[in-house]
Design a protein around this motif. Structure first.
Motif, PDB file in Angstrom:
ATOM      1  N   GLY A  69      -6.662  -9.270   0.824  1.00 25.14           N
ATOM      2  CA  GLY A  69      -7.517 -10.321  -0.174  1.00 25.14           C
ATOM      3  C   GLY A  69      -6.281 -11.411  -0.317  1.00 25.14           C
ATOM      4  N   ALA A  70      -4.728 -10.957  -0.828  1.00 24.28           N
ATOM      5  CA  ALA A  70      -3.938 -12.034  -1.019  1.00 24.28           C
ATOM      6  C   ALA A  70      -2.824 -12.228   0.004  1.00 24.28           C
ATOM      7  CB  ALA A  70      -3.427 -11.481  -2.392  1.00 24.28           C
ATOM      8  N   ARG A  71      -3.118 -11.316   1.096  1.00 23.94           N
ATOM      9  CA  ARG A  71      -2.095 -11.557   2.192  1.00 23.94           C
ATOM     10  C   ARG A  71      -0.596 -11.345   1.423  1.00 23.94           C
ATOM     11  NH1 ARG A  71      -6.556 -14.202   3.439  1.00 23.94           N
ATOM     12  NH2 ARG A  71      -5.990 -16.071   2.460  1.00 23.94           N
ATOM     13  N   ALA A  72      -0.525 -10.164   0.879  1.00 17.86           N
ATOM     14  CA  ALA A  72       0.674  -9.857   0.288  1.00 17.86           C
ATOM     15  C   ALA A  72       1.791  -9.357   1.395  1.00 17.86           C
ATOM     16  CB  ALA A  72       0.796  -8.664  -0.553  1.00 17.86           C
ATOM     17  N   GLU A  73       2.926 -10.197   1.255  1.00 22.39           N
ATOM     18  CA  GLU A  73       4.190 -10.056   2.023  1.00 22.39           C
ATOM     19  C   GLU A  73       4.986  -8.641   1.680  1.00 22.39           C
ATOM     20  OE1 GLU A  73       6.485 -13.625   3.246  1.00 22.39           O
ATOM     21  OE2 GLU A  73       5.017 -14.385   1.751  1.00 22.39           O
ATOM     22  N   ARG A  74       4.886  -8.455   0.238  1.00 25.34           N
ATOM     23  CA  ARG A  74       5.564  -6.985  -0.371  1.00 25.34           C
ATOM     24  C   ARG A  74       4.633  -6.811  -1.206  1.00 25.34           C
ATOM     25  NH1 ARG A  74      10.780 -10.656  -1.676  1.00 25.34           N
ATOM     26  NH2 ARG A  74      10.282  -9.727  -4.079  1.00 25.34           N
ATOM     27  N   LEU A  75       4.795  -5.218  -1.497  1.00 20.67           N
ATOM     28  CA  LEU A  75       4.086  -4.790  -2.430  1.00 20.67           C
ATOM     29  C   LEU A  75       4.585  -4.529  -3.809  1.00 20.67           C
ATOM     30  CD1 LEU A  75       1.964  -2.153  -0.370  1.00 20.67           C
ATOM     31  CD2 LEU A  75       1.183  -4.239  -1.236  1.00 20.67           C
ATOM     32  N   GLY A  76       4.430  -4.884  -4.930  1.00 23.64           N
ATOM     33  CA  GLY A  76       5.101  -4.706  -6.151  1.00 23.64           C
ATOM     34  C   GLY A  76       4.819  -3.218  -6.542  1.00 23.64           C
ATOM     35  N   HIS A  77       5.706  -2.421  -6.455  1.00 25.59           N
ATOM     36  CA  HIS A  77       5.515  -0.993  -7.012  1.00 25.59           C
ATOM     37  C   HIS A  77       5.056  -0.312  -5.187  1.00 25.59           C
ATOM     38  CE1 HIS A  77       6.637  -0.903 -10.821  1.00 25.59           C
ATOM     39  NE2 HIS A  77       5.761  -2.012 -10.992  1.00 25.59           N
ATOM     40  N   GLY A  78       3.643  -0.344  -5.068  1.00 29.76           N
ATOM     41  CA  GLY A  78       3.234   0.204  -3.754  1.00 29.76           C
ATOM     42  C   GLY A  78       3.314   1.666  -3.639  1.00 29.76           C
ATOM     43  N   VAL A  79       3.717   2.288  -4.641  1.00 29.73           N
ATOM     44  CA  VAL A  79       4.165   3.732  -4.366  1.00 29.73           C
ATOM     45  C   VAL A  79       2.964   4.554  -4.125  1.00 29.73           C
ATOM     46  CG1 VAL A  79       4.373   4.178  -6.810  1.00 29.73           C
ATOM     47  CG2 VAL A  79       5.896   5.331  -5.494  1.00 29.73           C
ATOM     48  N   ARG A  80       1.715   4.101  -4.493  1.00 24.45           N
ATOM     49  CA  ARG A  80       0.565   5.133  -4.498  1.00 24.45           C
ATOM     50  C   ARG A  80       0.274   5.109  -3.015  1.00 24.45           C
ATOM     51  NH1 ARG A  80      -2.358   5.627  -8.950  1.00 24.45           N
ATOM     52  NH2 ARG A  80      -3.897   7.066  -7.727  1.00 24.45           N
ATOM     53  N   ILE A  81       0.963   4.407  -1.953  1.00 24.64           N
ATOM     54  CA  ILE A  81       0.680   4.580  -0.816  1.00 24.64           C
ATOM     55  C   ILE A  81       0.727   6.161  -0.230  1.00 24.64           C
ATOM     56  CG2 ILE A  81       2.814   4.079   0.410  1.00 24.64           C
ATOM     57  CD1 ILE A  81      -0.246   2.994   1.676  1.00 24.64           C
ATOM     58  N   ALA A  82       1.638   7.049  -1.314  1.00 23.55           N
ATOM     59  CA  ALA A  82       2.013   8.348  -1.016  1.00 23.55           C
ATOM     60  C   ALA A  82       0.587   9.171  -1.188  1.00 23.55           C
ATOM     61  CB  ALA A  82       3.127   8.629  -1.850  1.00 23.55           C
ATOM     62  N   ASP A  83      -0.282   8.589  -1.754  1.00 28.20           N
ATOM     63  CA  ASP A  83      -1.634   9.286  -1.902  1.00 28.20           C
ATOM     64  C   ASP A  83      -2.213   9.398  -0.309  1.00 28.20           C
ATOM     65  OD1 ASP A  83      -1.268   8.757  -4.391  1.00 28.20           O
ATOM     66  OD2 ASP A  83      -3.100   7.631  -4.903  1.00 28.20           O
ATOM     67  N   GLU A  84      -1.819   8.857   0.455  1.00 25.83           N
ATOM     68  CA  GLU A  84      -2.400   8.756   2.066  1.00 25.83           C
ATOM     69  C   GLU A  84      -1.334   9.676   2.563  1.00 25.83           C
ATOM     70  OE1 GLU A  84      -5.806   5.690   3.021  1.00 25.83           O
ATOM     71  OE2 GLU A  84      -3.841   5.414   3.930  1.00 25.83           O
ATOM     72  N   VAL A  85      -0.269  10.094   2.140  1.00 23.67           N
ATOM     73  CA  VAL A  85       0.597  10.772   3.026  1.00 23.67           C
ATOM     74  C   VAL A  85       0.258  12.315   2.757  1.00 23.67           C
ATOM     75  CG1 VAL A  85       3.085  11.529   3.373  1.00 23.67           C
ATOM     76  CG2 VAL A  85       2.384   9.106   2.863  1.00 23.67           C
ATOM     77  N   LEU A  86      -0.207  13.330   3.862  1.00 26.39           N
ATOM     78  CA  LEU A  86      -0.488  14.514   3.449  1.00 26.39           C
ATOM     79  C   LEU A  86       0.930  15.376   3.400  1.00 26.39           C
ATOM     80  CD1 LEU A  86      -3.544  14.660   5.991  1.00 26.39           C
ATOM     81  CD2 LEU A  86      -3.377  14.068   3.443  1.00 26.39           C
ATOM     82  N   GLU A  87       0.379  16.604   3.359  1.00 33.23           N
ATOM     83  CA  GLU A  87       1.843  17.722   3.139  1.00 33.23           C
ATOM     84  C   GLU A  87       2.315  17.623   4.467  1.00 33.23           C
ATOM     85  OE1 GLU A  87       3.248  19.200   0.742  1.00 33.23           O
ATOM     86  OE2 GLU A  87       2.003  18.294  -0.581  1.00 33.23           O
ATOM     87  N   ASP A  88       1.645  17.722   5.563  1.00 32.20           N
ATOM     88  CA  ASP A  88       2.390  17.709   6.953  1.00 32.20           C
ATOM     89  C   ASP A  88       2.859  16.603   7.693  1.00 32.20           C
ATOM     90  OD1 ASP A  88       0.078  16.118   7.439  1.00 32.20           O
ATOM     91  OD2 ASP A  88      -0.691  17.869   9.006  1.00 32.20           O
ATOM     92  N   GLY A  89       2.818  15.434   6.680  1.00 26.98           N
ATOM     93  CA  GLY A  89       3.513  14.057   7.041  1.00 26.98           C
ATOM     94  C   GLY A  89       2.538  13.334   7.748  1.00 26.98           C
ATOM     95  N   ALA A  90       1.234  13.530   7.900  1.00 28.51           N
ATOM     96  CA  ALA A  90       0.147  12.671   8.419  1.00 28.51           C
ATOM     97  C   ALA A  90      -0.356  11.871   7.370  1.00 28.51           C
ATOM     98  CB  ALA A  90      -1.041  13.639   8.911  1.00 28.51           C
ATOM     99  N   LEU A  91      -0.669  10.600   8.034  1.00 27.13           N
ATOM    100  CA  LEU A  91      -0.924   9.488   7.267  1.00 27.13           C
ATOM    101  C   LEU A  91      -2.361   9.052   7.305  1.00 27.13           C
ATOM    102  CD1 LEU A  91       2.621   7.346   8.174  1.00 27.13           C
ATOM    103  CD2 LEU A  91       1.932   8.875   6.560  1.00 27.13           C
ATOM    104  N   GLY A  92      -2.922   8.500   6.378  1.00 26.46           N
ATOM    105  CA  GLY A  92      -4.178   7.843   6.061  1.00 26.46           C
ATOM    106  C   GLY A  92      -3.931   6.415   6.987  1.00 26.46           C
ATOM    107  N   PRO A  93      -5.090   5.906   6.800  1.00 26.36           N
ATOM    108  CA  PRO A  93      -5.026   4.417   7.667  1.00 26.36           C
ATOM    109  C   PRO A  93      -4.469   3.380   7.024  1.00 26.36           C
ATOM    110  CG  PRO A  93      -7.072   4.932   6.728  1.00 26.36           C
ATOM    111  CD  PRO A  93      -6.656   6.188   6.679  1.00 26.36           C
ATOM    112  N   VAL A  94      -4.484   3.199   5.844  1.00 25.04           N
ATOM    113  CA  VAL A  94      -3.599   2.249   5.147  1.00 25.04           C
ATOM    114  C   VAL A  94      -2.187   2.618   4.945  1.00 25.04           C
ATOM    115  CG1 VAL A  94      -3.176   0.788   2.953  1.00 25.04           C
ATOM    116  CG2 VAL A  94      -5.593   1.685   3.593  1.00 25.04           C
TER     117      VAL A  94
END
Length: 357
Positions: free
Chosen positions: A223-248
């Motif tokens: 939506g905003a074409r962000a070049e960086r993410l302020g915090h962005g740490v909740r991307i970890a919600d898509e990191v599984l225990e085995d290291g597999a990643l969700g699409p985002v």
């Protein structure tokens, strides 16, 4: 032999800061003096030490809402151009004394523009940073400070702020940010502001993935074409225990979207229960573009040095990790390529080479 990793050696290391709020980094003594100048009577303590403790305790509530309430006091004493200029000058000096060689400091000018034109608020920031940079350089601790202008998500001044980013970008403003509540206020809510930035080729970093999850990150990118993410740490919600990643998460890692991670702040606002439980190390090890930041130095009681020291101690980072995160932050900065190359080749790499020798 490499220098031992300690608070002292990390303070000497050249550091790069991408996520720091001007109104979250005042010196407690300055808050008291500015309040006295304008007759502001709402401060919860009357001496600098007690006031600093109050800010940290109030912010350490586990609630982002309570955390943000502390800003009523700092913003409350910054309603004059002289006050904004002083705070910006001291910010540059404090960061330089902490070994920061490049910083981008953000502020929503609309928050201090109640009694002054919004342009005057921006110019006061720029004048203050310029004075601080000059003093720091004279004192032997040179620093470059770029200004990020925030629009508040819940307000309707995005077009105005985007216009100021373009108008003042040759005077020290390096980019645009959206701050404020993520939920209910999507980053494309006022598309004309994003279109203005697009037409001008202006940089933008967007607060996302702090209080809200992966969908907030997706919205910031799309939506905003962000070049960086302020915090962005909740991307970890898509990191599984085995290291597999969700699409985002796959997208963020593959595109090396810089994450402006501020671990102490995230713990204070309740995103994670402790630093040991924070995903900063995991994301770093998995190859995400992690950078380390302060967010609000007054509220969190931190410096760039202390943030690095805590992460190094908690997760066993070495000089290679610290240097990699620093170079990553510099590469993600909104400075021009010549300035980034100068800092990398003349300051950052020689500084870490000396510490690792």
């Amino acid at each position: 032999m490499p220098a031992p990793l300690s608070a002292e050696t990390l303070r000497r290391a050249p550091k790069v800061l991408l996520h720091d709020h001007l109104d979250g980094g005042l010196r407690p003594q300055t808050v008291l003096e500015l309040a006295d100048e304008v007759g502001y009577r709402d401060l919860p303590a009357g001496d600098a030490a007690a006031l600093g403790v109050w800010f940290r305790q109030a912010a350490d509530s586990g609630s982002l809402v309570r955390y943000l309430e502390t800003f009523a006091h700092t913003v409350g004493v910054m309603q004059r151009p002289e006050a904004v200029q002083r705070v910006a000058r001291e910010c540059a000096l404090d960061l330089a004394a902490d070994g920061v060689v490049y910083a981008e400091v953000r502020m929503a000018p609309e928050l201090v523009a109640g009694s002054m034109p919004i342009e005057e608020a921006v110019e006061a920031m720029l004048d203050g940073y310029a004075a601080g940079m000059k003093e720091a350089t004279t004192g032997g601790t040179p620093i470059t400070v770029g200004t990020l202008l925030c629009a508040m998500r819940q307000n309707d001044r995005w077009d105005e702020v985007a216009g100021l980013v373009v108008r003042y970008r040759d005077a020290g403003v390096v980019g645009f940010d959206l701050a404020g509540p993520e939920d209910g206020f999507p980053p494309d809510r006022i598309p004309s502001a994003i279109a203005l930035l697009d037409r001008a080729g202006a940089h933008r970093t967007i607060h996302a993935g702090e209080a809200a999850g992966v969908e907030s990150i997706r919205a910031a990118l799309d939506g905003a074409r962000a070049e960086r993410l302020g915090h962005g740490v909740r991307i970890a919600d898509e990191v599984l225990e085995d290291g597999a990643l969700g699409p985002v998460a796959v997208r963020v890692r593959e595109e090396q979207v810089p994450l402006e991670v501020a671990p102490s702040s995230n713990v204070q606002t309740g995103a994670y229960p402790s630093l040991a439980a924070h995903p900063v190390d995991r994301l770093h090890r998995l190859g995400f573009a992690v950078t380390l930041n302060t967010d609000n130095r007054l509220m969190s009681g931190v410096s760039v040095t202390s943030e690095f020291t805590d992460v190094v101690t908690t997760f066993g980072w070495g000089w290679d990790d610290v240097a990699r995160v620093t170079e990553r932050a510099l590469a993600a900065a909104f400075a021009d390529d010549a300035e980034k190359a100068r800092l990398r080749d003349d300051v950052v790499r020689p500084g870490y080479a000396a510490l690792r020798a």
